[in-house]
Design a protein around this motif. Sequence first.
Motif, PDB file in Angstrom:
ATOM      1  N   VAL A 124       0.865  -1.175   0.000  1.00 54.42           N
ATOM      2  CA  VAL A 124       0.000   0.000   0.000  1.00 54.42           C
ATOM      3  C   VAL A 124       0.903   1.227   0.000  1.00 54.42           C
ATOM      4  N   THR A 125       1.077   1.820  -1.154  1.00 53.40           N
ATOM      5  CA  THR A 125       1.952   2.975  -1.279  1.00 53.40           C
ATOM      6  C   THR A 125       1.153   4.268  -1.097  1.00 53.40           C
ATOM      7  N   SER A 126       1.848   5.380  -1.133  1.00 53.98           N
ATOM      8  CA  SER A 126       1.174   6.669  -1.007  1.00 53.98           C
ATOM      9  C   SER A 126       0.482   7.095  -2.292  1.00 53.98           C
ATOM     10  N   ASP A 127       0.754   6.378  -3.385  1.00 55.10           N
ATOM     11  CA  ASP A 127       0.217   6.745  -4.690  1.00 55.10           C
ATOM     12  C   ASP A 127      -0.888   5.780  -5.110  1.00 55.10           C
ATOM     13  N   ASP A 131      -2.065   1.182  -7.285  1.00 55.73           N
ATOM     14  CA  ASP A 131      -2.910   0.104  -6.773  1.00 55.73           C
ATOM     15  C   ASP A 131      -3.265  -0.886  -7.876  1.00 55.73           C
ATOM     16  N   THR A 132      -3.333  -2.150  -7.504  1.00 53.97           N
ATOM     17  CA  THR A 132      -3.764  -3.199  -8.421  1.00 53.97           C
ATOM     18  C   THR A 132      -5.039  -3.880  -7.940  1.00 53.97           C
ATOM     19  N   ASP A 133      -5.523  -3.488  -6.754  1.00 51.60           N
ATOM     20  CA  ASP A 133      -6.714  -4.102  -6.176  1.00 51.60           C
ATOM     21  C   ASP A 133      -7.458  -3.039  -5.369  1.00 51.60           C
ATOM     22  N   PRO A 134      -8.796  -2.997  -5.430  1.00 56.42           N
ATOM     23  CA  PRO A 134      -9.554  -1.996  -4.669  1.00 56.42           C
ATOM     24  C   PRO A 134      -9.298  -2.058  -3.165  1.00 56.42           C
ATOM     25  N   TRP A 135      -8.902  -3.223  -2.677  1.00 54.67           N
ATOM     26  CA  TRP A 135      -8.651  -3.378  -1.241  1.00 54.67           C
ATOM     27  C   TRP A 135      -7.531  -2.453  -0.773  1.00 54.67           C
ATOM     28  N   GLN A 136      -6.577  -2.162  -1.651  1.00 51.45           N
ATOM     29  CA  GLN A 136      -5.468  -1.294  -1.255  1.00 51.45           C
ATOM     30  C   GLN A 136      -5.961   0.102  -0.873  1.00 51.45           C
ATOM     31  N   ALA A 137      -6.945   0.627  -1.622  1.00 48.63           N
ATOM     32  CA  ALA A 137      -7.497   1.931  -1.280  1.00 48.63           C
ATOM     33  C   ALA A 137      -8.219   1.877   0.062  1.00 48.63           C
ATOM     34  N   TYR A 143      -5.617   2.324   7.657  1.00 46.45           N
ATOM     35  CA  TYR A 143      -4.431   2.373   8.516  1.00 46.45           C
ATOM     36  C   TYR A 143      -3.775   3.741   8.587  1.00 46.45           C
ATOM     37  N   LEU A 144      -4.113   4.639   7.668  1.00 46.06           N
ATOM     38  CA  LEU A 144      -3.468   5.945   7.672  1.00 46.06           C
ATOM     39  C   LEU A 144      -4.419   7.086   7.997  1.00 46.06           C
ATOM     40  N   ARG A 145      -5.717   6.915   7.751  1.00 43.41           N
ATOM     41  CA  ARG A 145      -6.651   8.025   7.924  1.00 43.41           C
ATOM     42  C   ARG A 145      -7.853   7.687   8.795  1.00 43.41           C
ATOM     43  N   LYS A 146      -7.749   6.603   9.556  1.00 44.40           N
ATOM     44  CA  LYS A 146      -8.823   6.257  10.480  1.00 44.40           C
ATOM     45  C   LYS A 146      -8.237   5.882  11.834  1.00 44.40           C
ATOM     46  N   ARG A 147      -9.083   5.991  12.851  1.00 44.06           N
ATOM     47  CA  ARG A 147      -8.683   5.588  14.198  1.00 44.06           C
ATOM     48  C   ARG A 147      -9.872   4.903  14.858  1.00 44.06           C
TER      49      ARG A 147
END
Length: 287
Positions: A124-127, A131-137, A143-147
């Motif tokens: 899961v990169t910053s770009d 992505d090659t799969d919708p799951w990455q988005a 993991y980066l924008r939720k708590r």
Amino acid sequence: MGGGPLVVIVLSHRHPAQVARLVDRIRTGTDTVAVVHHDPSGEPLTLRPSSDVALIPDARPCRWGRLSLVEAQWRSLRWVADNIPEFSWALLVSGQDYPIRPMSAIEKELAASPYDAYLRHFAVTSDPAEDTDPWQAVTRRRYLRKRRLPRTHRSVPLPFARRHPYRDGVGLYVGDMWFNLSAAAVHGMLADPLGDRLLRYLRYAPIPDETFICSMALNARPALSVANDSKRFIRWGPDASHPDLITAEHLDEIRAGDAFFARKVDVSAHPEIPDLLDQIAAERPSS
């Protein structure tokens, strides 16, 4: 990858008779040990420890989507490294998994493997363009924008990226929690200080089990050779939050594949499935 027993770690919490049957199948290997972490808040499990069956002492409750599930994996790996130091590989299954190949064939394949680990994983990169799969988005937000709110399953979006450990050469990886790790991979991961950093960060992350082991293995230094394959037969329905139960409809596909285990098996819903999976394993060569 060397000798020593193959260790299969079983995370269980229900269906004690099904867990006992799974353990009995694991024990059919030439040199295989079943190590069981049974949730003490679940249905009571009675297994007699022996030379090829061990119960993780002081097992703790595990809750889906919480760090406690990751901690059970990590604690089990550490117990194996401390108590079965000569082991060759460590595999993680749930109490609702079941072997679909002879255990001796699994032993031989791993003994001859050129890989250090088998893990289904995505970077899961910053770009998002990479992505090659919708799951990455989905996991980028997770993991980066939720708590996750303390003491709940609810997660809230954040208007900014959380300060995270996935920087300075440390990548974010996601995938299945069901691992196959060589002894060299396990010892290296347990000694890596990244483990403590990730555990602290993931305490309030949604579904941390989807990233912890993958991120540890794919960030290892020196780098591990990781096959992008969990060696599990798993099928998901559209938008499902849990895998499909194994039924007779899956048997031809299972027979045609080379996975080690099938999940998810539920004997209360389909009591015939373990016998049918035993038949498939019996049809296959043991080497």
